[in-house]
Design an enzyme around this catalytic site. Structure first.
Site, PDB file in Angstrom:
ATOM      1  N   PRO A  10       0.786  -1.227   0.000  1.00 32.79           N
ATOM      2  CA  PRO A  10       0.000   0.000   0.000  1.00 32.79           C
ATOM      3  C   PRO A  10       0.824   1.286   0.000  1.00 32.79           C
ATOM      4  CG  PRO A  10      -0.091  -1.088   2.136  1.00 32.79           C
ATOM      5  CD  PRO A  10       0.553  -2.051   1.189  1.00 32.79           C
ATOM      6  N   ASN A  11       0.308   2.240  -0.727  1.00 29.96           N
ATOM      7  CA  ASN A  11       0.852   3.605  -0.838  1.00 29.96           C
ATOM      8  C   ASN A  11       2.143   3.704  -1.640  1.00 29.96           C
ATOM      9  OD1 ASN A  11      -1.240   4.842   0.766  1.00 29.96           O
ATOM     10  ND2 ASN A  11      -0.297   3.853   2.536  1.00 29.96           N
ATOM     11  N   ARG A  18       5.259  11.082  -2.313  1.00 31.17           N
ATOM     12  CA  ARG A  18       5.000  10.702  -0.919  1.00 31.17           C
ATOM     13  C   ARG A  18       6.257  10.854  -0.046  1.00 31.17           C
ATOM     14  NH1 ARG A  18       4.739   4.463   1.138  1.00 31.17           N
ATOM     15  NH2 ARG A  18       4.143   4.946   3.264  1.00 31.17           N
ATOM     16  N   TYR A  23      11.413   8.602   1.507  1.00 31.05           N
ATOM     17  CA  TYR A  23      11.399   7.584   0.448  1.00 31.05           C
ATOM     18  C   TYR A  23      12.103   7.996  -0.845  1.00 31.05           C
ATOM     19  CZ  TYR A  23       8.006   5.459   3.570  1.00 31.05           C
ATOM     20  OH  TYR A  23       7.402   4.902   4.666  1.00 31.05           O
ATOM     21  N   ASN A  74       7.642  -5.838  -1.098  1.00 39.16           N
ATOM     22  CA  ASN A  74       7.666  -4.741  -0.136  1.00 39.16           C
ATOM     23  C   ASN A  74       6.240  -4.638   0.403  1.00 39.16           C
ATOM     24  OD1 ASN A  74       7.725  -2.446   1.380  1.00 39.16           O
ATOM     25  ND2 ASN A  74       8.755  -1.170  -0.168  1.00 39.16           N
ATOM     26  N   ALA A  77       3.202  -0.866   4.792  1.00 37.30           N
ATOM     27  CA  ALA A  77       2.684  -0.817   6.176  1.00 37.30           C
ATOM     28  C   ALA A  77       2.219  -2.188   6.665  1.00 37.30           C
ATOM     29  CB  ALA A  77       1.546   0.189   6.268  1.00 37.30           C
ATOM     30  N   HIS A  80       4.140  -4.549   9.180  1.00 39.30           N
ATOM     31  CA  HIS A  80       4.097  -4.433  10.636  1.00 39.30           C
ATOM     32  C   HIS A  80       2.792  -4.934  11.249  1.00 39.30           C
ATOM     33  CE1 HIS A  80       7.401  -1.922   9.417  1.00 39.30           C
ATOM     34  NE2 HIS A  80       6.578  -1.081   8.808  1.00 39.30           N
ATOM     35  N   ASP A  87       1.307 -15.497   6.758  1.00 35.93           N
ATOM     36  CA  ASP A  87       0.800 -16.859   6.592  1.00 35.93           C
ATOM     37  C   ASP A  87       0.744 -17.262   5.119  1.00 35.93           C
ATOM     38  OD1 ASP A  87       0.522 -17.197   9.288  1.00 35.93           O
ATOM     39  OD2 ASP A  87      -1.657 -17.024   9.338  1.00 35.93           O
ATOM     40  N   GLU A  98      12.137  -9.831   1.347  1.00 29.93           N
ATOM     41  CA  GLU A  98      11.398  -8.618   1.735  1.00 29.93           C
ATOM     42  C   GLU A  98      12.316  -7.409   1.572  1.00 29.93           C
ATOM     43  OE1 GLU A  98       9.009  -8.747   5.370  1.00 29.93           O
ATOM     44  OE2 GLU A  98      10.052  -6.921   6.013  1.00 29.93           O
ATOM     45  N   HIS A 100      12.650  -2.965   1.796  1.00 26.93           N
ATOM     46  CA  HIS A 100      12.122  -1.671   2.223  1.00 26.93           C
ATOM     47  C   HIS A 100      13.051  -0.575   1.742  1.00 26.93           C
ATOM     48  CE1 HIS A 100       9.174  -3.568   4.786  1.00 26.93           C
ATOM     49  NE2 HIS A 100      10.135  -4.385   5.196  1.00 26.93           N
ATOM     50  N   LEU A 101      12.460   0.489   1.262  1.00 26.34           N
ATOM     51  CA  LEU A 101      13.259   1.644   0.842  1.00 26.34           C
ATOM     52  C   LEU A 101      13.975   2.247   2.049  1.00 26.34           C
ATOM     53  CD1 LEU A 101      10.375   3.035  -1.310  1.00 26.34           C
ATOM     54  CD2 LEU A 101      12.609   2.488  -2.263  1.00 26.34           C
ATOM     55  N   SER A 102      13.226   2.416   3.139  1.00 27.53           N
ATOM     56  CA  SER A 102      13.788   3.059   4.327  1.00 27.53           C
ATOM     57  C   SER A 102      14.332   2.001   5.291  1.00 27.53           C
ATOM     58  CB  SER A 102      12.701   3.887   5.028  1.00 27.53           C
ATOM     59  OG  SER A 102      11.647   3.036   5.471  1.00 27.53           O
ATOM     60  N   ARG A 107      13.449   3.989  12.426  1.00 29.06           N
ATOM     61  CA  ARG A 107      12.262   4.855  12.412  1.00 29.06           C
ATOM     62  C   ARG A 107      11.405   4.625  13.667  1.00 29.06           C
ATOM     63  NH1 ARG A 107       9.464   4.475   6.783  1.00 29.06           N
ATOM     64  NH2 ARG A 107       8.435   6.323   7.651  1.00 29.06           N
ATOM     65  N   ARG A 111       7.531   0.448  13.572  1.00 32.04           N
ATOM     66  CA  ARG A 111       8.076  -0.094  12.312  1.00 32.04           C
ATOM     67  C   ARG A 111       9.220  -1.074  12.561  1.00 32.04           C
ATOM     68  NH1 ARG A 111       5.726   3.321   8.301  1.00 32.04           N
ATOM     69  NH2 ARG A 111       5.401   5.374   9.183  1.00 32.04           N
TER      70      ARG A 111
HETATM   71  C1  DQA Z   1       8.282   0.834   3.698  1.00 35.52           C
HETATM   72  C2  DQA Z   1       8.412   1.013   5.228  1.00 35.52           C
HETATM   73  C3  DQA Z   1       7.064   0.845   5.902  1.00 35.52           C
HETATM   74  O1  DQA Z   1       7.189   1.039   7.313  1.00 35.52           O
HETATM   75  C4  DQA Z   1       6.075   1.868   5.378  1.00 35.52           C
HETATM   76  O2  DQA Z   1       4.796   1.654   5.943  1.00 35.52           O
HETATM   77  C5  DQA Z   1       6.013   1.908   3.887  1.00 35.52           C
HETATM   78  C6  DQA Z   1       7.233   1.753   3.110  1.00 35.52           C
HETATM   79  C7  DQA Z   1       9.617   1.108   2.973  1.00 35.52           C
HETATM   80  O3  DQA Z   1       9.744   0.687   1.833  1.00 35.52           O
HETATM   81  O4  DQA Z   1      10.505   1.765   3.538  1.00 35.52           O
HETATM   82  O5  DQA Z   1       4.949   2.157   3.311  1.00 35.52           O
HETATM   83  O6  DQA Z   1       7.939  -0.516   3.440  1.00 35.52           O
END
Ligand code: DQA
Length: 150
Positions: A10-11, A18, A23, A74, A77, A80, A87, A98, A100-102, A107, A111
């Site tokens: 998501p997002n 964003r 990011y 990825n 959110a 978490h 599952d 997995e 993650h950009l950040s 953080r 997270r």
């Molecule tokens: C994220 C880190 C997550 O905590 C956050 O909710 C995201 C992006 C990342 O790629 O850093 O939406 O997955």
């Protein structure tokens, strides 16, 4: 050729505008173009999906058992919060990485925990767009080293 399902949660469709300070400026399209170029070099095939909906991500993972050799994800959110995605990854039992950009460990406290990472072969976090490329390289390596089923 090994086939990898790339899942953006998501997002991530809003990347580019964003929270740029967290990011970066790359859009999802920029990331996907980078992944496709890397996939050519690594000699793997990609199918790339983005969803803002937990159930849809669960469905995509569930269907991946047929036709895919690995998953690059990825979960954003849902990392978490989602026992359902964890599952699903365990259920299909495909090698998954997995990304993650950040650096989620640097953080907010909420997270710091990933529910999905324990269902994956590895995790890459904190390298921006490069996290995806490192994750893809790692996953391709796992798939290459796997012996074909006898
Ligand atoms: C994220 C880190 C997550 O905590 C956050 O909710 C995201 C992006 C990342 O790629 O850093 O939406 O997955």
């Amino acid at each position: 050729m090994k086939k990898i399902l790339v899942l953006h949660g998501p997002n991530l469709n809003l990347l580019g505008s964003r929270e740029q300070a967290v990011y970066g400026k790359a859009t999802l399209e920029d990331i996907n173009l980078g992944l496709k170029a890397a996939a050519k070099k690594l000699k793997v095939r990609l199918q790339i999906e983005q969803s803002n909906h937990e159930g849809e991500i669960v469905d995509l993972i569930g269907k991946a058992r047929k036709g895919f050799d690995g998953i690059l994800i990825n979960p954003a959110a849902y990392t978490h919060t989602s026992i359902a995605i964890r599952d699903a990854l365990l259920a299909v039992d495909l090698p998954a990485v997995e990304v993650h950009l950040s650096n989620i460990y640097k953080r907010e406290d909420f997270r710091h925990k990933s529910l999905s990472a324990a269902a994956c072969s590895g995790q890459v976090a904190g390298f921006g767009v490069e996290s995806y490329l490192l994750g893809l390289t790692g996953l391709a390596g796992i798939l290459k080293s796997k012996k074909p089923a006898a």
